[in-house]
Scaffold this active site. Sequence first.
Site, PDB file in Angstrom:
ATOM      1  N   PRO A 125       3.103   2.616   1.010  1.00 39.05           N
ATOM      2  CA  PRO A 125       3.452   1.462   0.169  1.00 39.05           C
ATOM      3  C   PRO A 125       3.507   0.170   0.980  1.00 39.05           C
ATOM      4  CG  PRO A 125       5.276   3.050   0.253  1.00 39.05           C
ATOM      5  CD  PRO A 125       4.188   3.594   1.111  1.00 39.05           C
ATOM      6  N   GLU A 126       2.836  -0.858   0.493  1.00 42.38           N
ATOM      7  CA  GLU A 126       2.862  -2.173   1.135  1.00 42.38           C
ATOM      8  C   GLU A 126       3.606  -3.135   0.220  1.00 42.38           C
ATOM      9  OE1 GLU A 126       1.577  -3.012   4.101  1.00 42.38           O
ATOM     10  OE2 GLU A 126       0.648  -1.112   4.595  1.00 42.38           O
TER      11      GLU A 126
END
Length: 284
Positions: A2-3
């Site tokens: 996840p960014e």
Amino acid sequence: MPELPEVETVRVGLERHVVGRTVADVQVLHPRVVRRDLAGPAGFAAAMAGRTVKRAERRGKYLWLALDDDEALLAHLGMSGQLLVGDPDRPLSPHVRARFTFTDGGPDLRFTDQRTFGHMCFVPDGAELPGPIAHIAPDPFEPSFDPAALARRLRQRHTGVKRALLDQSLISGVGNIYADEALWRAGLHWARPTETLNGPEVSRLLAAVREVLGEALTAGGTSFDSLYVDVNGESGYFDRSLAVYGREGLPCPKCGAPVRRDPFMNRSAYSCPQCQPRPRRAHW
Ligand SMILES: [Zn+2]
């Protein structure tokens, strides 16, 4: 992994489904999830019980829930973490690491994490900005983000512009993918020395960073309307929208020149040899 856009998607889900509710009980199902909490699993659960969630906040890839007495529940999703909201009676999957129930008896919150790199901790006096992440710079969507200060600090650094973009103490939320895409949009080579950037170039770069992150955020919005707080996989959006990242040898969407890949910090930097001319002096 996840960014920023995926983490922001989770934050919006938490804002919608958890803010305003009071924690009844916490079950820590795997001690690793609270390994950074000095009070341990029992202390963590005791600290959280009875707290009302005031706000859901984010800085870079960290999330926190601001609690009623100036405390915070700080979380990082690691490689595979998810925060899921749903029917409290649904079966408990084997990857659930912690479960929060609420006094209203409504949907519960589950931290699931297959690879257990994610973690949570209770931070006293951390509602505004939890101490453990105070060194991380604001991301470009935070009100406290200061473009003029960033421009000044970039010109003071003697480093390459991609390295600077990945430096979380200068600007947070930009990863390898977004850095390459933003530099391409701004027409700047990744090894360009930051001290040679002029005002208009910094403005162009910052606009490109915001644009790339903003488009990714929009793409992350698809799961908002179900009762499900999720991180989206990277592939859906990026496969369609990438100009240079992961596209070695394919034509640049602006000029048609084949995209170039250079080794960079044990990873890669992708750029267009025409649109992003190599600087005479470079910080590789
Ligand atoms: Zn090009």
